[in-house]
Scaffold this motif. Structure first.
Motif, PDB file in Angstrom:
ATOM      1  N   ILE A 249       0.845  -1.208   0.000  1.00 54.12           N
ATOM      2  CA  ILE A 249       0.000   0.000   0.000  1.00 54.12           C
ATOM      3  C   ILE A 249       0.875   1.250   0.000  1.00 54.12           C
ATOM      4  O   ILE A 249       1.898   1.307   0.681  1.00 54.12           O
ATOM      5  N   ILE A 250       0.455   2.239  -0.800  1.00 53.89           N
ATOM      6  CA  ILE A 250       1.053   3.580  -0.762  1.00 53.89           C
ATOM      7  C   ILE A 250      -0.019   4.523  -0.212  1.00 53.89           C
ATOM      8  O   ILE A 250      -1.144   4.542  -0.707  1.00 53.89           O
ATOM      9  N   ILE A 251       0.339   5.283   0.833  1.00 57.61           N
ATOM     10  CA  ILE A 251      -0.636   6.175   1.484  1.00 57.61           C
ATOM     11  C   ILE A 251      -0.263   7.629   1.211  1.00 57.61           C
ATOM     12  O   ILE A 251       0.869   8.049   1.469  1.00 57.61           O
ATOM     13  N   LYS A 252      -1.201   8.394   0.678  1.00 56.91           N
ATOM     14  CA  LYS A 252      -1.077   9.853   0.563  1.00 56.91           C
ATOM     15  C   LYS A 252      -2.255  10.473   1.322  1.00 56.91           C
ATOM     16  O   LYS A 252      -3.408  10.121   1.066  1.00 56.91           O
ATOM     17  N   ALA A 253      -1.958  11.377   2.252  1.00 57.54           N
ATOM     18  CA  ALA A 253      -3.019  11.948   3.092  1.00 57.54           C
ATOM     19  C   ALA A 253      -2.855  13.450   3.224  1.00 57.54           C
ATOM     20  O   ALA A 253      -1.833  14.025   2.832  1.00 57.54           O
ATOM     21  N   ASP A 254      -3.879  14.077   3.802  1.00 55.54           N
ATOM     22  CA  ASP A 254      -3.891  15.541   3.925  1.00 55.54           C
ATOM     23  C   ASP A 254      -3.013  16.046   5.053  1.00 55.54           C
ATOM     24  O   ASP A 254      -2.645  17.217   5.077  1.00 55.54           O
ATOM     25  N   SER A 255      -2.675  15.189   6.003  1.00 57.79           N
ATOM     26  CA  SER A 255      -1.811  15.618   7.109  1.00 57.79           C
ATOM     27  C   SER A 255      -1.047  14.422   7.659  1.00 57.79           C
ATOM     28  O   SER A 255      -1.432  13.263   7.435  1.00 57.79           O
ATOM     29  N   ASP A 256       0.019  14.726   8.390  1.00 58.33           N
ATOM     30  CA  ASP A 256       0.848  13.658   8.952  1.00 58.33           C
ATOM     31  C   ASP A 256       0.093  12.897  10.038  1.00 58.33           C
ATOM     32  O   ASP A 256       0.276  11.692  10.201  1.00 58.33           O
ATOM     33  N   GLY A 257      -0.770  13.597  10.754  1.00 56.49           N
ATOM     34  CA  GLY A 257      -1.575  12.940  11.789  1.00 56.49           C
ATOM     35  C   GLY A 257      -2.500  11.885  11.203  1.00 56.49           C
ATOM     36  O   GLY A 257      -2.695  10.814  11.779  1.00 56.49           O
ATOM     37  N   SER A 258      -3.070  12.194  10.032  1.00 55.74           N
ATOM     38  CA  SER A 258      -3.953  11.233   9.353  1.00 55.74           C
ATOM     39  C   SER A 258      -3.169   9.991   8.946  1.00 55.74           C
ATOM     40  O   SER A 258      -3.645   8.861   9.090  1.00 55.74           O
ATOM     41  N   ILE A 259      -1.957  10.196   8.411  1.00 54.30           N
ATOM     42  CA  ILE A 259      -1.105   9.069   7.990  1.00 54.30           C
ATOM     43  C   ILE A 259      -0.807   8.173   9.185  1.00 54.30           C
ATOM     44  O   ILE A 259      -0.903   6.947   9.111  1.00 54.30           O
ATOM     45  N   VAL A 276      -0.193  -6.303   5.779  1.00 50.83           N
ATOM     46  CA  VAL A 276      -0.165  -5.054   5.018  1.00 50.83           C
ATOM     47  C   VAL A 276       1.244  -4.490   5.077  1.00 50.83           C
ATOM     48  O   VAL A 276       1.836  -4.408   6.149  1.00 50.83           O
ATOM     49  N   ASP A 277       1.775  -4.112   3.936  1.00 51.42           N
ATOM     50  CA  ASP A 277       3.121  -3.547   3.865  1.00 51.42           C
ATOM     51  C   ASP A 277       3.020  -2.130   3.312  1.00 51.42           C
ATOM     52  O   ASP A 277       2.588  -1.934   2.175  1.00 51.42           O
ATOM     53  N   ILE A 278       3.380  -1.135   4.124  1.00 51.99           N
ATOM     54  CA  ILE A 278       3.331   0.267   3.688  1.00 51.99           C
ATOM     55  C   ILE A 278       4.605   0.554   2.897  1.00 51.99           C
ATOM     56  O   ILE A 278       5.682   0.707   3.474  1.00 51.99           O
ATOM     57  N   VAL A 279       4.483   0.620   1.584  1.00 55.13           N
ATOM     58  CA  VAL A 279       5.634   0.840   0.710  1.00 55.13           C
ATOM     59  C   VAL A 279       6.116   2.284   0.807  1.00 55.13           C
ATOM     60  O   VAL A 279       7.309   2.569   0.834  1.00 55.13           O
ATOM     61  N   HIS A 280       5.163   3.223   0.854  1.00 54.09           N
ATOM     62  CA  HIS A 280       5.517   4.650   0.888  1.00 54.09           C
ATOM     63  C   HIS A 280       4.371   5.417   1.519  1.00 54.09           C
ATOM     64  O   HIS A 280       3.200   5.047   1.372  1.00 54.09           O
ATOM     65  N   LYS A 281       4.702   6.493   2.221  1.00 53.63           N
ATOM     66  CA  LYS A 281       3.672   7.363   2.788  1.00 53.63           C
ATOM     67  C   LYS A 281       4.113   8.805   2.614  1.00 53.63           C
ATOM     68  O   LYS A 281       5.316   9.094   2.616  1.00 53.63           O
ATOM     69  N   GLY A 282       3.155   9.712   2.442  1.00 53.65           N
ATOM     70  CA  GLY A 282       3.518  11.110   2.255  1.00 53.65           C
ATOM     71  C   GLY A 282       2.303  12.014   2.361  1.00 53.65           C
ATOM     72  O   GLY A 282       1.157  11.581   2.216  1.00 53.65           O
ATOM     73  N   VAL A 283       2.572  13.287   2.626  1.00 58.53           N
ATOM     74  CA  VAL A 283       1.517  14.302   2.729  1.00 58.53           C
ATOM     75  C   VAL A 283       1.371  14.979   1.372  1.00 58.53           C
ATOM     76  O   VAL A 283       2.357  15.334   0.734  1.00 58.53           O
ATOM     77  N   GLY A 284       0.137  15.141   0.916  1.00 61.15           N
ATOM     78  CA  GLY A 284      -0.116  15.831  -0.353  1.00 61.15           C
ATOM     79  C   GLY A 284      -0.933  14.982  -1.309  1.00 61.15           C
ATOM     80  O   GLY A 284      -1.275  13.829  -1.023  1.00 61.15           O
ATOM     81  N   ASN A 285      -1.274  15.567  -2.470  1.00 59.34           N
ATOM     82  CA  ASN A 285      -2.076  14.875  -3.468  1.00 59.34           C
ATOM     83  C   ASN A 285      -1.329  13.676  -4.059  1.00 59.34           C
ATOM     84  O   ASN A 285      -0.097  13.609  -4.016  1.00 59.34           O
ATOM     85  N   VAL A 286      -2.083  12.749  -4.632  1.00 56.62           N
ATOM     86  CA  VAL A 286      -1.493  11.599  -5.316  1.00 56.62           C
ATOM     87  C   VAL A 286      -0.834  12.092  -6.609  1.00 56.62           C
ATOM     88  O   VAL A 286      -1.450  12.809  -7.397  1.00 56.62           O
ATOM     89  N   THR A 287       0.439  11.739  -6.802  1.00 56.40           N
ATOM     90  CA  THR A 287       1.194  12.232  -7.956  1.00 56.40           C
ATOM     91  C   THR A 287       1.524  11.087  -8.914  1.00 56.40           C
ATOM     92  O   THR A 287       1.323   9.912  -8.608  1.00 56.40           O
ATOM     93  N   GLU A 288       2.064  11.466 -10.072  1.00 50.93           N
ATOM     94  CA  GLU A 288       2.444  10.465 -11.074  1.00 50.93           C
ATOM     95  C   GLU A 288       3.583   9.577 -10.557  1.00 50.93           C
ATOM     96  O   GLU A 288       3.643   8.390 -10.885  1.00 50.93           O
TER      97      GLU A 288
END
Length: 449
Positions: A249-259, A276-288
């Motif tokens: 899973i790759i997680i993109k969220a609106d804030s670090d608290g949400s992540i 579940v394996d979190i491959v990447h996480k980050g704050v902001g919109n989903v990008t290419e």
């Protein structure tokens, strides 16, 4: 710091206890002490932070503060009314009753503890939350713990340097300075920091660059070691075992608290067989770049409270990458749990279909020996599995039926009471009295406990 009561926010409660000087434990007077309340008590004790109990909702019918005090005493939280040292105040958020008394209790606690902070030294604080704003860039809410923060102050937060471009209060108004115990939003970060990161002023900018470069170098070395360890040890072990399935899973969220809350909830889904394996996480919109990473790692992209631009969606469709957007944490957990359950190997349950007794053995050219049998119970079907059992309950053979006949005709099934000819793969001889047990294997979908 207001920490939510939901179980997903354990890390937020722990960080709140470590960042503050006094914990106000809010308990509803019409309810019992909840598991999250006990967790908050444990975090407060671990951080050695004093507690003030606020028994809220005393205006509601059925409110019973004494029940709450009794349950708290059972958890080693003894209030002053019951002979303990912990202050308790009866409050009502609706009517405002007891709020002034609560403020006085906090001031008394601060006075007894002699809580003071030096406003004249270099500024230091803790990141409470962070987000990526479209127009302003990386923004972090920082609790100032000592010193005075001013616009233009150079700082380091985690591994990255920055310079304060703007300070905003809780109403979004721009202010020039912030002192100890102020919680303010700060602009000027190079990257979005994580909740719990230490924010520290660095007066000498040349020192700032040295510190940042050294920290980034150490971080790169740690990451490299983790990648090598993962690729050489755990992956090869998983391949050997062949029984570990992970949903990437790759997680993109609106804030670090949400992540943080999402990861904590999703990690509870893991068991010995799947996870579940979190491959990447980050704050902001989903990008290419998120889509390309998902394609390479065969991951699902989860967007929580963020937008998915049309060009990103187009690339995802072309790359056969699934992007799911959510606004409610329960829906994320439920969907991921269903997906992980799909990775579980099903339980194989045997169902007996019927039983036949061999009366005579016949040899037929091109086919071999056939058991002339009578079906005694259930039915025998052509596509079932069979067990051939002798008189002393010895299992002679297991296999599929290769021929099932009624007289000279091939049939698909034979019901109870009828005679038939049965040939089982691998069996060359049948004896009168042998029993043929027909069964099938049902796959039962498993669920996570």
């Amino acid at each position: 710091l207001d920490t939510p009561g939901h179980e997903a926010f354990t890390a937020m409660r722990a960080r709140g206890a470590q960042s503050t000087d006094i914990v106000i434990l809010v308990v509803a007077a019409d309810d019992s002490v909840m598991p999250q309340t006990l967790e908050a008590i444990n975090h407060s004790k671990a951080a050695e932070v004093p507690i003030v109990v606020a028994i809220n909702k005393i205006d509601k019918p059925g409110a019973n503060p004494d029940t709450v005090k009794r349950e708290l005493s059972e958890k080693d939280v003894l209030v002053e009314d019951w002979g303990g040292k912990i202050q308790s105040v009866h409050t009502s958020a609706i009517t405002g009753e007891g709020i002034d008394a609560l403020m006085e209790a906090i001031l008394l606690e601060a006075e007894v503890l002699d809580l003071k902070a030096n406003a004249e030294i270099e500024c230091k604080g803790t990141v409470i939350d962070s987000k990526l704003d479209k127009g302003l860039g990386a923004i972090a809410t920082v609790l100032i713990q000592k010193g005075t923060l001013k616009i233009g102050t150079p700082f380091i937060c985690n591994n990255f340097p920055g310079k304060v471009r703007a300070i905003m209060n809780e109403r979004g108004e721009r202010i020039k300075t912030a002192g100890p115990s102020d919680a303010v939003q700060i602009l000027g970060f190079d990257q979005v920091p994580q909740s719990g990161d230490i924010f520290a002023e660095v007066t000498n900018e040349s020192d700032l660059k040295k510190i940042a470069n050294e920290r980034q170098r150490i971080k790169r070395e740690i990451d490299l070691q983790m990648v090598q360890k993962t690729s050489l040890d755990s992956i090869s072990a998983q391949i050997k075992e062949g029984d570990v399935n992970n949903l990437n899973i790759i997680i993109k969220a609106d804030s670090d608290g949400s992540i943080e809350a999402l990861i904590q909830s999703l990690e509870k889904i893991n068991n010995e067989e799947v996870g579940v394996d979190i491959v990447h996480k980050g704050v902001g919109n989903v990008t290419e770049s998120d889509v390309l990473l998902a394609q390479a790692s065969k991951a699902v992209v989860i967007g929580f409270g963020v937008q998915v631009p049309s060009n990103t969606r187009l690339l995802a469709n072309q790359s056969n990458v699934e992007i799911r957007a959510y606004n409610i944490i329960y829906q994320v957990v439920e969907d991921v749990k269903l997906a992980v359950e799909g990775l579980l190997r099903p339980d194989l349950v045997e169902e007996i279909l019927g039983e036949a007794v061999v009366k005579e053995s016949f040899k037929i050219p091109k086919i071999g020996f056939i058991a002339g049998s009578q079906v005694e119970s259930g039915k025998i079907t052509r596509d079932c599995f069979t067990r051939l059992i002798r008189e002393d309950e010895e299992l002679v053979s297991k296999g599929k039926i290769v021929s099932l006949k009624r007289f000279k005709d091939d049939v698909n099934s034979v019901d109870s009471g009828l005679e038939c000819g049965i040939a089982i793969e691998g069996v060359k001889k049948y004896f009168p009295g042998d029993r043929i047990v027909a069964y099938k294997i049902n796959e039962i979908k498993r669920k996570l406990s």
